[in-house]
Design a protein around this motif. Structure first.
Motif, PDB file in Angstrom:
ATOM      1  N   GLU A  33       0.812  -1.209   0.000  1.00  0.00           N
ATOM      2  CA  GLU A  33       0.000   0.000   0.000  1.00  0.00           C
ATOM      3  C   GLU A  33       0.851   1.267   0.000  1.00  0.00           C
ATOM      4  OE1 GLU A  33      -2.623  -0.599   3.317  1.00  0.00           O
ATOM      5  OE2 GLU A  33      -3.450  -2.436   2.450  1.00  0.00           O
ATOM      6  N   GLY A  34       2.080   1.163   0.466  1.00  0.00           N
ATOM      7  CA  GLY A  34       2.966   2.319   0.467  1.00  0.00           C
ATOM      8  C   GLY A  34       3.969   2.310  -0.668  1.00  0.00           C
ATOM      9  N   GLY A  35       3.823   1.365  -1.604  1.00  0.00           N
ATOM     10  CA  GLY A  35       4.805   1.211  -2.667  1.00  0.00           C
ATOM     11  C   GLY A  35       4.363   1.739  -4.011  1.00  0.00           C
ATOM     12  N   GLN A  36       4.600   0.939  -5.032  1.00  0.00           N
ATOM     13  CA  GLN A  36       4.350   1.342  -6.414  1.00  0.00           C
ATOM     14  C   GLN A  36       3.173   0.577  -6.999  1.00  0.00           C
ATOM     15  OE1 GLN A  36       6.040   3.760  -7.982  1.00  0.00           O
ATOM     16  NE2 GLN A  36       7.520   4.108  -6.326  1.00  0.00           N
ATOM     17  N   GLY A  37       2.652   1.083  -8.120  1.00  0.00           N
ATOM     18  CA  GLY A  37       1.644   0.345  -8.875  1.00  0.00           C
ATOM     19  C   GLY A  37       0.226   0.626  -8.420  1.00  0.00           C
ATOM     20  N   SER A  38      -0.690  -0.167  -8.947  1.00  0.00           N
ATOM     21  CA  SER A  38      -2.114  -0.022  -8.653  1.00  0.00           C
ATOM     22  C   SER A  38      -2.669  -1.374  -8.210  1.00  0.00           C
ATOM     23  CB  SER A  38      -2.859   0.486  -9.892  1.00  0.00           C
ATOM     24  OG  SER A  38      -2.657  -0.387 -10.999  1.00  0.00           O
ATOM     25  N   VAL A  39      -3.883  -1.354  -7.676  1.00  0.00           N
ATOM     26  CA  VAL A  39      -4.474  -2.577  -7.148  1.00  0.00           C
ATOM     27  C   VAL A  39      -5.779  -2.884  -7.863  1.00  0.00           C
ATOM     28  CG1 VAL A  39      -5.822  -1.500  -5.293  1.00  0.00           C
ATOM     29  CG2 VAL A  39      -5.013  -3.842  -5.027  1.00  0.00           C
ATOM     30  N   LEU A  40      -6.022  -4.168  -8.079  1.00  0.00           N
ATOM     31  CA  LEU A  40      -7.289  -4.681  -8.595  1.00  0.00           C
ATOM     32  C   LEU A  40      -7.800  -5.677  -7.573  1.00  0.00           C
ATOM     33  CD1 LEU A  40      -9.364  -5.039 -10.969  1.00  0.00           C
ATOM     34  CD2 LEU A  40      -7.900  -6.920 -11.764  1.00  0.00           C
ATOM     35  N   SER A  41      -8.940  -5.390  -6.972  1.00  0.00           N
ATOM     36  CA  SER A  41      -9.427  -6.240  -5.896  1.00  0.00           C
ATOM     37  C   SER A  41     -10.942  -6.177  -5.829  1.00  0.00           C
ATOM     38  CB  SER A  41      -8.831  -5.786  -4.557  1.00  0.00           C
ATOM     39  OG  SER A  41      -9.355  -6.540  -3.483  1.00  0.00           O
ATOM     40  N   ALA A  42     -11.538  -7.263  -5.332  1.00  0.00           N
ATOM     41  CA  ALA A  42     -12.975  -7.282  -5.052  1.00  0.00           C
ATOM     42  C   ALA A  42     -13.238  -7.052  -3.571  1.00  0.00           C
ATOM     43  CB  ALA A  42     -13.577  -8.623  -5.486  1.00  0.00           C
ATOM     44  N   ASP A  43     -12.200  -6.777  -2.793  1.00  0.00           N
ATOM     45  CA  ASP A  43     -12.322  -6.549  -1.360  1.00  0.00           C
ATOM     46  C   ASP A  43     -12.454  -5.053  -1.104  1.00  0.00           C
ATOM     47  OD1 ASP A  43     -11.619  -6.000   1.405  1.00  0.00           O
ATOM     48  OD2 ASP A  43     -10.864  -8.046   1.535  1.00  0.00           O
ATOM     49  N   HIS A  44     -13.626  -4.645  -0.598  1.00  0.00           N
ATOM     50  CA  HIS A  44     -13.880  -3.222  -0.366  1.00  0.00           C
ATOM     51  C   HIS A  44     -12.868  -2.633   0.613  1.00  0.00           C
ATOM     52  CE1 HIS A  44     -16.218   0.459   0.148  1.00  0.00           C
ATOM     53  NE2 HIS A  44     -16.103   0.298   1.455  1.00  0.00           N
ATOM     54  N   GLY A  45     -12.462  -3.400   1.617  1.00  0.00           N
ATOM     55  CA  GLY A  45     -11.502  -2.899   2.588  1.00  0.00           C
ATOM     56  C   GLY A  45     -10.151  -2.595   1.959  1.00  0.00           C
ATOM     57  N   VAL A  46      -9.690  -3.472   1.081  1.00  0.00           N
ATOM     58  CA  VAL A  46      -8.425  -3.239   0.371  1.00  0.00           C
ATOM     59  C   VAL A  46      -8.534  -2.003  -0.510  1.00  0.00           C
ATOM     60  CG1 VAL A  46      -6.868  -4.160  -1.388  1.00  0.00           C
ATOM     61  CG2 VAL A  46      -7.697  -5.654   0.438  1.00  0.00           C
ATOM     62  N   LEU A  47      -9.617  -1.900  -1.272  1.00  0.00           N
ATOM     63  CA  LEU A  47      -9.793  -0.754  -2.163  1.00  0.00           C
ATOM     64  C   LEU A  47      -9.808   0.557  -1.386  1.00  0.00           C
ATOM     65  CD1 LEU A  47     -12.524  -2.199  -4.567  1.00  0.00           C
ATOM     66  CD2 LEU A  47     -10.091  -1.928  -5.042  1.00  0.00           C
ATOM     67  N   GLN A  48     -10.536   0.582  -0.262  1.00  0.00           N
ATOM     68  CA  GLN A  48     -10.609   1.804   0.538  1.00  0.00           C
ATOM     69  C   GLN A  48      -9.250   2.196   1.086  1.00  0.00           C
ATOM     70  OE1 GLN A  48     -13.496   3.269  -0.500  1.00  0.00           O
ATOM     71  NE2 GLN A  48     -13.602   4.021   1.611  1.00  0.00           N
ATOM     72  N   SER A  49      -8.480   1.217   1.537  1.00  0.00           N
ATOM     73  CA  SER A  49      -7.165   1.509   2.089  1.00  0.00           C
ATOM     74  C   SER A  49      -6.264   2.153   1.042  1.00  0.00           C
ATOM     75  CB  SER A  49      -6.533   0.227   2.626  1.00  0.00           C
ATOM     76  OG  SER A  49      -5.246   0.474   3.147  1.00  0.00           O
ATOM     77  N   TRP A  50      -6.280   1.623  -0.169  1.00  0.00           N
ATOM     78  CA  TRP A  50      -5.462   2.185  -1.239  1.00  0.00           C
ATOM     79  C   TRP A  50      -5.951   3.582  -1.617  1.00  0.00           C
ATOM     80  CZ3 TRP A  50      -1.687  -0.222  -4.752  1.00  0.00           C
ATOM     81  CH2 TRP A  50      -1.162  -1.416  -4.229  1.00  0.00           C
ATOM     82  N   ARG A  51      -7.267   3.759  -1.705  1.00  0.00           N
ATOM     83  CA  ARG A  51      -7.800   5.066  -2.102  1.00  0.00           C
ATOM     84  C   ARG A  51      -7.520   6.123  -1.054  1.00  0.00           C
ATOM     85  NH1 ARG A  51     -13.240   2.078  -4.315  1.00  0.00           N
ATOM     86  NH2 ARG A  51     -12.415   1.587  -6.412  1.00  0.00           N
ATOM     87  N   GLU A  52      -7.500   5.747   0.217  1.00  0.00           N
ATOM     88  CA  GLU A  52      -7.173   6.704   1.278  1.00  0.00           C
ATOM     89  C   GLU A  52      -5.735   7.200   1.157  1.00  0.00           C
ATOM     90  OE1 GLU A  52      -8.106   4.574   4.812  1.00  0.00           O
ATOM     91  OE2 GLU A  52     -10.277   4.781   4.550  1.00  0.00           O
ATOM     92  N   ARG A  53      -4.890   6.421   0.506  1.00  0.00           N
ATOM     93  CA  ARG A  53      -3.500   6.827   0.264  1.00  0.00           C
ATOM     94  C   ARG A  53      -3.338   7.470  -1.114  1.00  0.00           C
ATOM     95  NH1 ARG A  53       0.637   3.619   3.207  1.00  0.00           N
ATOM     96  NH2 ARG A  53      -0.385   2.457   4.869  1.00  0.00           N
ATOM     97  N   SER A  54      -4.476   7.738  -1.769  1.00  0.00           N
ATOM     98  CA  SER A  54      -4.483   8.320  -3.128  1.00  0.00           C
ATOM     99  C   SER A  54      -3.768   7.418  -4.127  1.00  0.00           C
ATOM    100  CB  SER A  54      -3.845   9.724  -3.116  1.00  0.00           C
ATOM    101  OG  SER A  54      -4.577  10.586  -2.265  1.00  0.00           O
ATOM    102  N   ARG A  55      -3.903   6.099  -3.920  1.00  0.00           N
ATOM    103  CA  ARG A  55      -3.318   5.120  -4.826  1.00  0.00           C
ATOM    104  C   ARG A  55      -4.386   4.606  -5.782  1.00  0.00           C
ATOM    105  NH1 ARG A  55       0.747   2.144  -2.863  1.00  0.00           N
ATOM    106  NH2 ARG A  55       0.942   1.460  -5.033  1.00  0.00           N
ATOM    107  N   PRO A  56      -4.040   4.303  -7.051  1.00  0.00           N
ATOM    108  CA  PRO A  56      -5.021   3.789  -8.009  1.00  0.00           C
ATOM    109  C   PRO A  56      -5.567   2.441  -7.548  1.00  0.00           C
ATOM    110  CG  PRO A  56      -3.009   4.514  -9.123  1.00  0.00           C
ATOM    111  CD  PRO A  56      -2.703   4.485  -7.661  1.00  0.00           C
ATOM    112  N   ALA A  57      -6.891   2.331  -7.486  1.00  0.00           N
ATOM    113  CA  ALA A  57      -7.538   1.113  -7.000  1.00  0.00           C
ATOM    114  C   ALA A  57      -8.759   0.825  -7.851  1.00  0.00           C
ATOM    115  CB  ALA A  57      -7.933   1.271  -5.532  1.00  0.00           C
ATOM    116  N   PHE A  58      -8.878  -0.417  -8.320  1.00  0.00           N
ATOM    117  CA  PHE A  58      -9.940  -0.800  -9.239  1.00  0.00           C
ATOM    118  C   PHE A  58     -10.650  -2.058  -8.754  1.00  0.00           C
ATOM    119  CE2 PHE A  58      -6.369   1.057 -11.543  1.00  0.00           C
ATOM    120  CZ  PHE A  58      -6.966   2.131 -12.198  1.00  0.00           C
TER     121      PHE A  58
END
Length: 336
Positions: A33-58
């Motif tokens: 979550e603090g590194g590079q790249g973007s995430v693709l997940s069906a887990d709402h908790g994972v997506l929210q965590s990435w978005r709170e860090r302004s990371r691309p999440a799909f």
């Protein structure tokens, strides 16, 4: 931030440049979550965590495209049919030839990936192993199997249910839910007193559809994007209406209150037992119930929910008990 989970610790020691890569269905890990790249997940908790860090999440159910990353890492799930679905989705949505790494714990069956890839006509090589995990690498190719084929239909309780390998109880009605439905038939008000009901942890939507068919106004919530999509499809397949939301327990509901909260809450996280979500479901339920309302849930008989219910509500009753499962009802104070 060093990697926290064994699979990420294995990835951390690689010499690969993961900048811009797509992390697919990963665990919660601060290194990712603090590194590079973007995430693709069906887990709402994972997506929210990435978005709170302004990371691309799909989410795979968003209309957004994940673009053309230089590579992707698929974290192989315990449910192999779900892993196969992710592979098919990636083959259908990323350019042919995209590098793909697959990582997972040995006890979780990661080594079966070799046979899965061979069956799809994709080559594979082992890249590394450590921390009782293994990392494989391949390249994506065109596969003549539509990921949509993983969605299946079955009949239960006079309803058509839409199911997916990523949903609890895939393809069948589990015994706990069956016991809960019997208790609801006897103890939940009928159509003449229908109200706003929350189905928490909606799964394939059987409870939401059953309740909607009886005239209740339904809100269904699940942290799992596959369950949210399955419930929407189940309601549509039966000509029923309801609001279906992705959320971590009550996170998407703000201060809304309901006449009843119904749940068959999960207590497994992969191979571990996790009472966290169920604990929050029970502790915070009184704040989301209208006067006269109550929480009705089913659980394995060995789980320590009576203590949680007693602390949150000051009392409860057992509506059904078949020695494997129990159905509890906890009314808000003053409604007993």
């Amino acid at each position: 931030m060093p990697a926290e989970t064994p699979v990420c610790q294995l990835l951390e020691r690689q010499d690969a440049d993961y900048r811009g890569w797509l992390w697919v269905s990963p665990p919660r890990d601060a290194w990712l979550e603090g590194g590079q790249g973007s995430v693709l997940s069906a887990d709402h908790g994972v997506l929210q965590s990435w978005r709170e860090r302004s990371r691309p999440a799909f989410s795979p159910f968003d209309a957004q495209t994940v673009g053309e990353p230089p590579g992707a890492v698929l974290f192989w799930p315990k449910a192999h049919a779900l892993g196969e679905w992710w592979l098919l989705w990636l083959c259908a949505n990323l350019p042919e030839g995209t590098r793909l790494q697959l990582v997972g714990e040995n006890q979780g069956g990661i080594k079966r990936v070799l046979k899965v890839l061979a069956a799809l006509g994709l080559g594979c090589r082992k890249r590394d192993s450590a921390r009782r995990c293994t990392l494989f690498e391949t390249r994506l190719g065109r596969v003549d199997i539509d990921p949509e084929a993983a969605w299946t239909r079955f009949e239960a309780e006079g309803l058509t249910l839409i199911s997916h390998p990523g949903v609890f109880g895939h393809g069948k009605l589990d015994d706990g839910t069956r016991l809960l439905l019997g208790a609801l038939e006897r103890h939940l008000p009928g159509p003449e007193r229908a109200g706003d009901v929350l189905d928490m942890g909606c799964g394939d939507g059987v409870l939401a559809a059953w309740l909607a068919r009886r005239g209740h106004r339904i809100t269904a919530v699940d942290i799992n994007g596959f369950a949210v999509e399955a419930t929407r499809r189940t309601l549509a397949a039966n000509g029923l209406e309801g609001e279906v939301l992705a959320g971590d327990v009550y996170s998407s509901l703000e201060a809304r209150r309901f006449a009843a909260i119904i749940s068959n809450p999960p207590f497994h996280q992969e191979r571990s037992i996790d009472y966290g979500p169920a604990g929050r479901l029970i502790r915070e339920a009184p704040a989301h119930l209208l006067p006269g309302g109550g929480l009705l849930l089913v659980a394995n008989a060995f789980l320590p929910y009576p203590d949680l219910l007693e602390r949150a509500f000051g009392g409860f009753e057992v509506l059904a008990d078949d020695r494997r499962f129990r159905v509890y009802r906890a009314p808000v104070a003053g409604s007993r």
